[in-house]
Design an enzyme around this catalytic site. Structure first.
Site, PDB file in Angstrom:
ATOM      1  N   LEU A  99       0.772  -1.316   0.136  1.00  0.00           N
ATOM      2  CA  LEU A  99      -0.007   0.068   0.047  1.00  0.00           C
ATOM      3  C   LEU A  99       0.587   1.344   0.009  1.00  0.00           C
ATOM      4  O   LEU A  99       1.800   1.311   0.983  1.00  0.00           O
ATOM      5  CB  LEU A  99      -0.857  -0.002   1.224  1.00  0.00           C
ATOM      6  CG  LEU A  99      -2.040  -1.014   1.238  1.00  0.00           C
ATOM      7  CD1 LEU A  99      -2.818  -1.192   2.365  1.00  0.00           C
ATOM      8  CD2 LEU A  99      -2.893  -0.770   0.152  1.00  0.00           C
ATOM      9  N   ASP A 100       0.633   2.051  -0.962  1.00  0.00           N
ATOM     10  CA  ASP A 100       1.592   3.191  -1.100  1.00  0.00           C
ATOM     11  C   ASP A 100       1.516   4.108   0.329  1.00  0.00           C
ATOM     12  O   ASP A 100       0.650   3.976   1.310  1.00  0.00           O
ATOM     13  CB  ASP A 100       1.481   4.016  -2.395  1.00  0.00           C
ATOM     14  CG  ASP A 100      -0.166   4.500  -2.373  1.00  0.00           C
ATOM     15  OD1 ASP A 100      -0.671   4.603  -1.446  1.00  0.00           O
ATOM     16  OD2 ASP A 100      -0.633   4.552  -3.433  1.00  0.00           O
ATOM     17  N   LEU A 101       2.138   5.310   0.406  1.00  0.00           N
ATOM     18  CA  LEU A 101       2.293   6.263   1.212  1.00  0.00           C
ATOM     19  C   LEU A 101       1.051   6.692   1.787  1.00  0.00           C
ATOM     20  O   LEU A 101       0.703   6.979   2.837  1.00  0.00           O
ATOM     21  CB  LEU A 101       3.258   7.299   1.127  1.00  0.00           C
ATOM     22  CG  LEU A 101       3.386   8.414   2.326  1.00  0.00           C
ATOM     23  CD1 LEU A 101       4.181   7.677   3.268  1.00  0.00           C
ATOM     24  CD2 LEU A 101       4.475   9.279   1.773  1.00  0.00           C
TER      25      LEU A 101
END
Length: 381
Positions: A99-101
């Site tokens: 999951l990205d930032l």
């Protein structure tokens, strides 16, 4: 070697191949340059000089990732990572996908690299469900076109099911809530696909990954999936020698103390013998203070005793049509009176009615009964 290190939780097979290519893996003191090495029982395998222990059974965890954490073990830019935020007492874990930032929600963590690789591959076609908040305007008919797949910047994305949940108009435009279901899970797939139809995603939450859902898991909390669920749902992706046993998870979240009364919660954990009760003391009031009035409970009304004869004889049975002793008879108006019954306030009439010339007793000038009138005839016969 790659399979062994993946099972030991060092990383996925691709990560292990990269470590071997960098010369960081050794067996019995000999540095490896290829992963095609068979490991025999008793061999000592090291990664960066640390001995890799025997692989433990596969374990799987649900983690509610908050916004602002990077899904990696080490970030070259020094940003906080997911694994730095995990509590103590956990084995070395790797993430299933990323999951990205700026994304949040359900993130699966495992100690089995083989399981992680199988679950994150697009060919496995595990269902991922997201809830996205996007800025822009669209219709459900336009979202339905994503079911045919779309190509964005040369990358082909498979069928995506998007459902428009809520649309709100505001002074700066429209904010939409969309539920997105997909099967591939490529890098930034949801954001890129929605941007291709004119929507800009400003919040993305992963709700479910396969049969596992985010549920009521709090932000930053982690919970281990039970061994029975792992065997039933993911046995085909785990080596038979690495299947977990038992029914209960090994890691359990500590019970939270009560926010209302933390001292009472801490005292409840201490087992002590009950203390003897102290005698109650009367309160001491200062001079001039009003003492509280004692509460007086109202007495119940006295019970009525049944009336009856005082000589001990039995009372007559009650009859509804009986007239009480000494009660006066009151006839209803218009009711017939029996012959010879006395009339209230007057003489008793005969069978043919009252006598003519009779006057009530005590009137002035009344003639005594049985005496003839003066100058009249006497009695007959």
């Amino acid at each position: 070697m790659a399979k062994l290190l993946a099972r030991a939780g060092v990383g996925s097979r691709r990560d292990v191949e990269r470590l071997i290519g960098e010369g960081r893996v050794a067996i019995n003191g000999r540095t490896l340059d290829t992963p095609a090495v068979k490991v025999e029982p008793g061999d000592i395998v090291t990664v960066d000089g640390e001995v890799v222990g025997e692989p433990e059974p596969a374990r799987l965890f649900r983690y509610h990732k908050p916004v602002g954490l990077v899904t990696t073990h080490k970030d070259p830019n020094g940003r906080p990572t997911v694994f730095d935020a995990l509590p103590e007492g956990l084995p070395r874990l790797i993430s299933v996908g990323r999951l990205d930032l700026n994304s949040e929600g359900l993130l699966l963590l495992t100690n089995d690299g083989q399981l992680a690789r199988a679950l994150e591959m697009p060919s496995t076609a595990i269902v991922r469900r997201y809830r996205a908040r996007a800025h822009g305007r669209t219709t459900q008919e336009r979202l339905d076109t994503l079911m045919k797949g779309v190509t964005v910047e040369g990358v082909r994305y498979g069928p995506i099911e998007a459902k428009l949940d809520k649309a709100k108009e505001g002074p700066q435009g429209a904010n939409l809530w969309i539920t997105v279901t997909l099967h591939e899970g490529k890098n930034r797939e949801v954001r890129r696909v929605l941007e291709s139809i004119g929507l800009k995603v400003n919040r993305l939450i992963r709700l479910a990954y396969g049969p596992l859902a985010l549920g009521t898991l709090g932000v930053g909390e982690i919970e281990e999936v039970g061994p029975r669920v792992v065997r039933e749902q993911f046995a085909e992706h785990i080596d038979s020698d690495n299947l977990p046993k038992g029914e209960r998870p090994q890691y359990r979240v500590k019970a939270k103390s009560s926010r209302r009364d933390p001292q009472a919660a801490a005292a409840s954990a201490v087992v002590a013998s009950p203390a003897p009760r102290e005698p109650k003391t009367k309160p001491v009031y200062k001079a001039g203070w009003a003492k509280p009035k004692p509460k007086v409970r109202p007495h119940p009304p006295p019970k009525k005793k049944a009336s009856g004869p005082k000589d001990g004889s039995k009372a007559a049975p009650f009859r509804p049509d009986a007239r009480p002793v000494g009660a006066k008879s009151r006839s209803k108006p218009g009711a017939a009176r029996p012959s010879g019954s006395p009339r209230a306030g007057g003489p008793s009439p005969g069978p043919r009615g009252p006598r003519p010339g009779s006057s009530p007793r005590g009137t002035r000038g009344a003639r005594p009964p049985g005496r003839p009138r003066p100058g009249g005839r006497g009695p007959r016969g």
